[in-house]
Design an enzyme around this catalytic site. Structure first.
Site, short mmCIF file in Angstrom:
data_model
loop_
_atom_site.label_atom_id
_atom_site.label_comp_id
_atom_site.label_asym_id
_atom_site.label_seq_id
_atom_site.Cartn_x
_atom_site.Cartn_y
_atom_site.Cartn_z
N TYR A 107 21.24 1.10 62.83
CA TYR A 107 20.96 -0.14 62.85
C TYR A 107 22.18 -1.04 63.18
CZ TYR A 107 18.99 -4.14 60.44
OH TYR A 107 18.63 -5.59 59.77
N ASP A 180 19.30 5.98 55.95
CA ASP A 180 18.50 4.77 56.09
C ASP A 180 16.99 5.24 56.25
OD1 ASP A 180 16.87 2.35 56.80
OD2 ASP A 180 18.58 1.41 58.10
#
Length: 390
Positions: A107, A180
C-alpha cells in the site's frame, strides 16, 4: 447532597452517570477522558483498572473483543486509521539499527512511511519482489532483519505470497511477520492461524463498510507481542472515539453478508471483463486461471470485490475516457464501502523497485453492492469510450 450546597456545586455533581445501564444490542457510547476509580489504591493500579479514557471505554472494548474473535487473537489494538495501524506496528517492533523487509507491492502510504520516517530514525527498509520464493526471501534476510511485512493480495497488482511458508521460515530465523490483511477483512483469510505474528487491517474499508469512518487494527496471538503493540499505542498517545468504535462494531455485524455479495458480484464482473476485447488481463486471484489462483484457493475461504485489470495498450487519454464515462463507478482511492469505485494505477507504479511491464494500462476496480448487471452495463459504456480513444 446537602440542601446548603451551592448551585454551582450541585449542577456540577447532579446527573452523574448511573451505576448500571439498561442492556441494549450495542454497547453504550461513553464520552470521557477522566475515569473515576473506586479507591486510592486503584489510582496507579494499571494492571487491574482502566485509569484513563484514552485507552478506550465500553464501545472500544466491545470492538476489540469482537475483532479478537474474528482474528483468533489474544489481543487487538485499535488505531485512528489503517496506515496508523501499520506504522504503529512497525514503530512498536523496530528500533534504530534494525531492518524491515517489505513486499514491493505494498500500500502506497506504507512505502511513504518507510521511506520518510523509518529511514530517518535509522531503520533500514528492504523492498522485496512480491512473488519472491519464500526460501529465497527469508534466506536473503540480513542478520538485522527483525520484521517482514507482507500484503497478499498486494495493492493495485494483486500478487500473492505463500504466507504460511514465509511465516514458518521467518519464525525459524527469529524474525517476526506482519501482514496487511485488509483485502480479506480478517474473514476470508486468517493470518494468525497460518503462523503470522501480527494481522493488520484498515477497518476503514470492509469492516466499516460505508466509507464514513477511519480506523485500523492489529491483532496478535502471543500475549507478550500484544502487550508490545498496546504499549506502542500508549507511548504514541493514539485513541479512537466511542462513536467510531460503535460504527465499526455495527459494520462488523454484517461483514459476512456484505462480503459474500462483494465477492460474488466481483467475480461476475471480473469474469465478464476477461472476455472483453479491450481487456488484456484480469488480476483477480479468485478467478480461475488468474495469476496466483492456486495460492488463493489453498488459503482463502472467499473473495472481496477489489481487483485489477490490464487494458490493451493505449494512451493515457483512453484510460481517462474510460474512467470519465463511468456513472455507477465513482472515481476514488478508498474501497470496501457499499459503492463501486475505479482508479487508474500507472502513476503509482513508478516508485516500485521490482518494475514490471504489464503490457497495457493498469486499472483497479472495487465492485460494491449494486446489481452486477448494472455495473457490467456501466463498464461496457466505459470500454466503448476507451476503444474510441485507443
Amino acid at each position: 447532597m446537602s440542601a446548603h450546597t451551592s448551585d454551582d456545586t450541585r449542577l456540577l455533581h447532579a446527573g452523574a452517570a448511573p451505576a448500571s445501564l439498561p442492556r441494549t444490542v450495542g454497547p453504550p457510547i461513553q464520552k470521557g477522558s477522566t475515569v473515576l476509580l473506586p479507591n486510592a489504591a486503584a489510582l496507579y493500579d494499571d494492571a487491574n483498572h482502566l485509569t484513563y479514557g484514552r485507552a478506550g471505554l465500553a464501545a472500544q472494548a466491545c470492538l476489540q473483543d469482537a475483532l479478537a474473535e474474528l482474528e483468533g487473537a489474544h489481543g487487538v489494538c485499535l488505531y485512528p486509521s489503517g496506515i496508523a495501524a501499520i506504522s504503529g506496528v512497525m514503530l512498536a517492533l523496530l528500533q534504530a539499527g534494525d531492518a524491515v523487509m517489505v513486499v514491493d507491492n505494498v500500500y502506497k502510504p506504507v512505502r511513504r512511511f518507510c521511506d520518510n520516517v523509518l529511514k530517518r530514525f535509522g531503520v533500514e527498509v528492504v523492498y522485496v519482489p512480491p512473488r519472491a520464493p519464500p526460501e529465497d526471501l527469508v534466506a536473503g534476510a540480513a542478520i538485522n532483519v527483525r520484521l517482514i511485512l507482507l500484503e497478499s493480495p498486494g495493492s493495485l497488482s494483486f500478487e500473492m505470497q505463500d504466507v504460511p511458508r514465509i511465516a514458518a521460515l521467518a519464525r525459524e530465523r527469529g524474525i517476526l511477520t506482519a501482514i496487511d490483511n485488509t483485502w480479506a477483512a480478517g474473514l476470508l483469510f486468517k493470518p494468525l492461524a497460518h503462523g503470522v505474528d501480527v494481522s493488520i487491517q484498515a477497518l476503514t474499508k470492509y469492516v466499516g463498510g460505508h466509507s464514513d469512518v477511519f480506523m485500523g487494527s492489529a491483532a496478535a496471538k502471543d500475549p507478550a507481542l500484544a502487550r508490545r503493540l498496546a504499549d506502542g499505542i500508549n507511548h504514541m498517545g493514539w485513541a479512537v472515539s466511542g462513536e467510531d468504535a460503535y460504527a465499526m462494531l455495527r459494520g462488523l455485524r454484517t461483514l459476512p453478508v456484505r462480503m459474500a455479495r462483494h465477492g460474488a458480484s466481483g467475480l461476475a464482473v471480473a469474469g465478464w471483463l476477461r472476455d472483453q476485447p479491450e481487456v488484456a488481463q484480469v488480476l483477480h486471484p479468485a478467478l480461475p486461471g488468474a495469476p496466483d489462483h492456486d495460492l488463493w484457493a489453498r488459503d482463502f475461504s472467499g473473495a472481496c470485490g477489489l481487483f485489477g485489470l490490464v487494458m490493451q495498450p493505449a494512451p493515457d487519454a483512453a484510460v481517462d475516457a474510460f474512467l470519465d464515462a463511468l456513472r455507477l463507478f465513482g472515481l476514488g482511492f478508498s474501497w470496501g464501502g457499499f459503492e463501486s469505485l475505479a482508479i487508474s494505477c500507472d502513476p503509482q507504479l513508478s516508485v516500485r523497485r521490482s518494475t514490471r511491464d504489464y503490457g497495457g494500462p493498469l486499472v483497479r476496480l472495487h465492485v460494491g453492492l449494486e446489481a452486477p448487471g448494472d455495473l457490467i452495463a456501466d463498464l461496457r459504456t466505459g470500454l466503448d469510450a476507451f476503444a474510441s480513444h485507443a
